[in-house]
Design an enzyme around this catalytic site. Structure first.
Site: not given
Ligand code: BGP
Length: 484
Positions: A384, A192
C-alpha cells in the site's frame, strides 16, 4: 577479479499493481448469505478530518443493526465491486497490472464466523474473481483479514480477545486454502496488524469501562491471539499448498528523532521498535526482549499458552509486506501532532502534507526499505502507498498530476533502494480504483487511477472513468519503471 553486480533497475518479474479491501469495495453487504461484519457497524465520520473507526460500543452496534440502510455505513455499499468486478479487473488489465491485492470477507464464507459449513455462494464469488484475474494473467495477492471480522464473533466472544477466535480463523483459512489451492501464490494474514494497538477496527474488541492499562492489555492480548493465528495459518498454507507464500503486513511508520539530542534519538528508537515488534514476531518467530521489557514496565500481563512459543518459532512468514504513507517525528518531550488515519506523531517541518494532513515523505520510503531489509533479510513487498485527494471531474476528465507526482517520487526511491541491494518483490498502489475511505468512510477521499461516480452520500451512477494517472501508470508498468 570478481566484481559483484548490483541491480540497477526493477527485476523483470517485479509485481506492479493495486491493492483494495473487501469492506471498502465490494458492497453487496447483505446478499448471497453474507453475514454482517465489524466494518459495517462503524458509522461514517461527520467531519472529514476526524476518524470514525474506533467509536464503537454495545449501544452503537445495536443502533447499527437496527439501521438497515447504507446511508450512515458507507462500507456496506463500497463501490459495488461485487457486481462490477469484471469491468474493474478489465481496467486493471488494461493498465498492465501484474498483481491485484484484495481481501476475502470472512463473513461471506462463514456468516457467523464459526458456522458448521461454509457459504457456497461466498466461495463461488471469489472463484469468479480468480477466473477473471487468470484471464489476464494477473497474480492474486489475498489478505485473509483486512480490518473486519464477522460481527457475530464480537457479539459472542468479544472478537480477538477470545482464544476461540483462533480456532474459528483456522477453520476459515483451511477452507479457503483448500478451495483456492494452486490458484493463489501470495497471501497475507492480517492487514496492518500493528494498528490493533488502536482498537476495534482491527481486533473486533468492544472496550467499555477500561482503565488505560486495561485497554492496552486487552489490545496486546487480542494481538497475541492474532499473532498465533497468523503463524498457524502460515503452517496450514505450507501444508495445503506448498508452492504458495505467506506474508505479514505492517503499517510501517518510521519515526525520526526531533533533534540529535540522544534522548530524542532514543525516544524515536523505542517508537520504531514498537512499530516493528509485530514483524519481529512474524518474521523472526519470537517476542523481542525490548517488548517484554515494555510489557513488564507498563503492567501489561499477557495470557499465553505453552505451545504458543513453538508455534511462533516454527512458522515464520516467507516475505514481509507493509503499507507506507508517512513518517512521524518523536521527541523526549511532547510535541505538536499531525493527522494520520490512525496514527499521530510530531510534525516534520521539512515535509509537505496531503489534503488530509498526512505528511508526504518519499525519501523515508528508501530509508525504511533499507532498514527492513537489513533487519529481516526476507523479500519485501510494498502492498500500500498512495495519495488520498479531492479530485475534480471536469468534462469527463480528472487531471490528477499531483497524484502522478506523489507516486513518481515514491517509485524513484524504491528504485534507489533496489540499487542499495534491497530485495523488493512488488508494489501495489493503494486504491487503484476510488473506494470508501477506511478511516472516515468518505468517498471523496480518492486514491484511484480510476474515478468512480459516487459521492459521500452514495449518490451517483457508479460509472468508472480513467484519470490522467491511469495512462501514466500504464506506461510505468509497460517500461518496468524505466519511464516515470
Ligand atoms: C490503510 C488501510 C487501508 C486504506 C489506507 C488509506 O491504513 O490498510 O484500508 O484505507 O490506509 O486510509 P484511508 O482510507 O483512511 O485514507
Amino acid at each position: 577479479m570478481y566484481k559483484k553486480q548490483f541491480p540497477q533497475q526493477f527485476p523483470d518479474n517485479f509485481l506492479w499493481g493495486g491493492a483494495t479491501a473487501a469492506n471498502q469495495i465490494e458492497g453487496a453487504w447483505n446478499i448471497d448469505g453474507k453475514g454482517l461484519t465489524t466494518a459495517e457497524v462503524v458509522r461514517k465520520a461527520e467531519d472529514r478530518k476526524k476518524m470514525s473507526m474506533n467509536l464503537v460500543d454495545e449501544e452503537s452496534i445495536k443502533e447499527a443493526i437496527q439501521d438497515q440502510t447504507t446511508t450512515n455505513y458507507p462500507k456496506r455499499r463500497g463501490i459495488d465491486f461485487y457486481h462490477h468486478y469484471q469491468e474493474d479487473i478489465r481496467l486493471f488489465a488494461e493498465m498492465g497490472f501484474k498483481v491485484f491485492r484484495f481481501s476475502i470477507a470472512w463473513a461471506r464464507i462463514f456468516p457467523n464466523g464459526d458456522d458448521a459449513d461454509p457459504n457456497e455462494k461466498g466461495l463461488a464469488f471469489y472463484d469468479r474473481v480468480l477466473d477473471e484475474l487468470e484471464k489476464y494473467q494477473i497474480e492474486p495477492l489475498i489478505t485473509l483479514s483486512h480490518y473486519e471480522l464477522p460481527l457475530a464473533l464480537t457479539q459472542k466472544q468479544n472478537g480477538w480477545l477470545s482464544r476461540k477466535t483462533i480456532t474459528a480463523f483456522e477453520k476459515y483459512t483451511r477452507i479457503v486454502f483448500e478451495r483456492y489451492r494452486g490458484r493463489v501464490r501470495y497471501w497475507l494474514t492480517f492487514n496492518e496488524i500493528n494498528t490493533g494497538t488502536w482498537g476495534f477496527h482491527e481486533t473486533g474488541v468492544v472496550e467499555t469501562n477500561l482503565s488505560a492499562v486495561e485497554k492496552e492489555t486487552v489490545r496486546y492480548q487480542a494481538l497475541h491471539h492474532q499473532l498465533v493465528a497468523s503463524a498457524l495459518a502460515t503452517k496450514q498454507l505450507h501444508e495445503i499448498d506448498p508452492k504458495a507464500k505467506m506474508g505479514c503486513m505492517l503499517a510501517r511508520m518510521q519515526t525520526y528523532p526531533a533533534s540529535c539530542r540522544p534522548e530524542d534519538v532514543r525516544a524515536a528508537q523505542l517508537e520504531d521498535q514498537k512499530n516493528l515488534f509485530f514483524t519481529d514476531v512474524q518474521a523472526r518467530g519470537e517476542y523481542p526482549e525490548f517488548m517484554n521489557r515494555y510489557f513488564a514496565e507498563h503492567g501489561i500481563e499477557l495470557q499465553m499458552e505453552q505451545q504458543d512459543e513453538t508455534v511462533l518459532a516454527e512458522n515464520p512468514v516467507d516475505f514481509v509486506s507493509f503499507s507506507y504513507y508517512m513518517t512521524t517525528v518523536t521527541s523526549a518531550q511532547q510535541g505538536e501532532e499531525v493527522n494520520g488515519n490512525m496514527a499521530t506523531g510530531g510534525r516534520n517541518p521539512y515535509l509537505e502534507e496531503s489534503d488530509w494532513g498526512w505528511q508526504i515523505d518519499p525519501v523515508g520510503l528508501r530509508i525504511t526499505l533499507n532498514e527492513m531489509w537489513d533487519r529481516y533479510r526476507k523479500p519485501l513487498f510494498i502492498v500500500e502507498n498512495g495519495l488520498g485527494a479531492l479530485d475534480q471531474l471536469e468534462a469527463g476528465k480528472v487531471h490528477d498530476d499531483y497524484r502522478i507526482d506523489y507516486l513518481r517520487k515514491h517509485i524513484i526511491q524504491m528504485k534507489e533502494a533496489i540499487k542499495d541491494g534491497v530485495e523488493l518483490m512488488g508494489y501495489t498502489m493503494w486504491g487503484p480504483i476510488d473506494l470508501i475511505s477506511f478511516s472516515t468512510s468518505e468517498m471523496s477521499k480518492r486514491y484511484g487511477f480510476i474515478y468512480v461516480d459516487q459521492d459521500d452520500d452514495g449518490k451517483g451512477t457508479l460509472k468508472r472513468i480513467k484519470k490522467d494517472s491511469f495512462y501514466w501508470f500504464k506506461q510505468v508498468i509497460a517500461t518496468n519503471g524505466a519511464q516515470l
